[in-house]
Motif scaffolding. Structure first.
Motif, short mmCIF file in Angstrom:
data_model
loop_
_atom_site.label_atom_id
_atom_site.label_comp_id
_atom_site.label_asym_id
_atom_site.label_seq_id
_atom_site.Cartn_x
_atom_site.Cartn_y
_atom_site.Cartn_z
N SER A 98 0.80 -1.22 0.00
CA SER A 98 0.00 0.00 0.00
C SER A 98 0.84 1.28 0.00
O SER A 98 0.31 2.37 0.10
N PHE A 99 2.16 1.12 -0.09
CA PHE A 99 3.03 2.29 -0.10
C PHE A 99 4.37 1.96 -0.74
O PHE A 99 4.71 0.79 -0.92
N GLU A 101 8.38 2.60 -0.04
CA GLU A 101 9.29 2.98 1.04
C GLU A 101 10.65 3.32 0.44
O GLU A 101 11.32 2.47 -0.13
N GLY A 149 2.84 10.24 4.60
CA GLY A 149 3.83 9.22 4.91
C GLY A 149 4.46 9.40 6.27
O GLY A 149 4.03 10.23 7.07
N THR A 166 8.07 6.83 3.81
CA THR A 166 7.02 6.15 3.03
C THR A 166 6.20 7.16 2.24
O THR A 166 6.08 8.32 2.62
N PHE A 167 5.68 6.65 1.14
CA PHE A 167 4.78 7.44 0.30
C PHE A 167 3.59 6.52 -0.01
O PHE A 167 3.76 5.50 -0.66
N PRO A 168 2.41 6.87 0.51
CA PRO A 168 1.25 5.98 0.31
C PRO A 168 0.82 5.88 -1.14
O PRO A 168 0.75 6.88 -1.85
N LEU A 169 0.54 4.67 -1.58
CA LEU A 169 0.07 4.46 -2.94
C LEU A 169 -1.37 4.95 -3.13
O LEU A 169 -1.81 5.12 -4.24
N ASN A 171 -2.30 7.76 -2.85
CA ASN A 171 -2.24 9.08 -3.45
C ASN A 171 -2.33 9.04 -4.97
O ASN A 171 -2.35 10.07 -5.61
#
Length: 172
Positions: A98-99, A101, A149, A166-169, A171
């Motif tokens: 879901s993200f 990293e 994130g 982290t960068f959430p997917l 988005n």
């Protein structure tokens, strides 16, 4: 340096006051990371440091503020270069469920345990005498959190440091 300090201070102010809007656009993550790697490879290779990146051949498409993601990675890589007199620097990402990293890992001087808790605070620095404003990691933390994130650090003095964010997917 003064211009950099003023820009960092303005960035922190705008971000804390939510006076900046995000510029979310679709982008190719591999292209962004290749551009960053190319820009840092000359600086790092001139210092005699081994530079590895772990994303070749990937084709991940994201939607987000590509300029701010680049700013975060630039800040983390600049710190790695500054605090790694010899050894290695690695950066890349892991595509989770879901993200995404991201990580920047170095074999530099590390962060003393008593400083690790304060490095994300304004003017928090590993070394009070080192060049820099102490705002780069503050900006990274604010930017990562504004994008949904999290950022964290693992470090051992005299062995190196790894930053993860982290960068959430979601988005996309």
């Amino acid at each position: 340096r003064l211009a950099g300090l003023v820009n960092d201070l303005l960035d922190v102010y705008r971000l804390n006051e939510a006076k900046e809007t995000r510029n979310d656009v679709p982008f190719n993550l591999n292209a962004l990371l290749e551009r960053i790697a190319f820009g840092f490879s000359h600086v790092i290779n001139n210092k005699g440091i081994l530079f590895n990146h772990d994303f070749t051949g990937t084709d991940v498409k994201l939607c987000g503020d590509v300029d701010r993601i680049e700013q975060i990675l630039d800040n983390l890589l600049s710190n790695a270069v500054k605090f790694t007199p010899k050894g290695e620097i690695h950066f890349g990402f892991l595509n989770k469920e879901s993200f995404v990293e991201f990580y920047v890992k170095d074999t530099g001087i590390g962060i003393p345990a008593e400083r690790a808790a304060t490095i994300f605070q304004r003017f928090g620095k590993v070394d009070d005498f080192a060049q820099g404003t102490g705002l780069g990691l503050t900006l990274c933390k604010i930017l990562v959190e504004r994008m949904g994130g999290h950022i964290r650090v693992y470090s051992k003095e005299n062995e190196g440091t790894t930053f993860y964010f982290t960068f959430p997917l979601a988005n996309q």
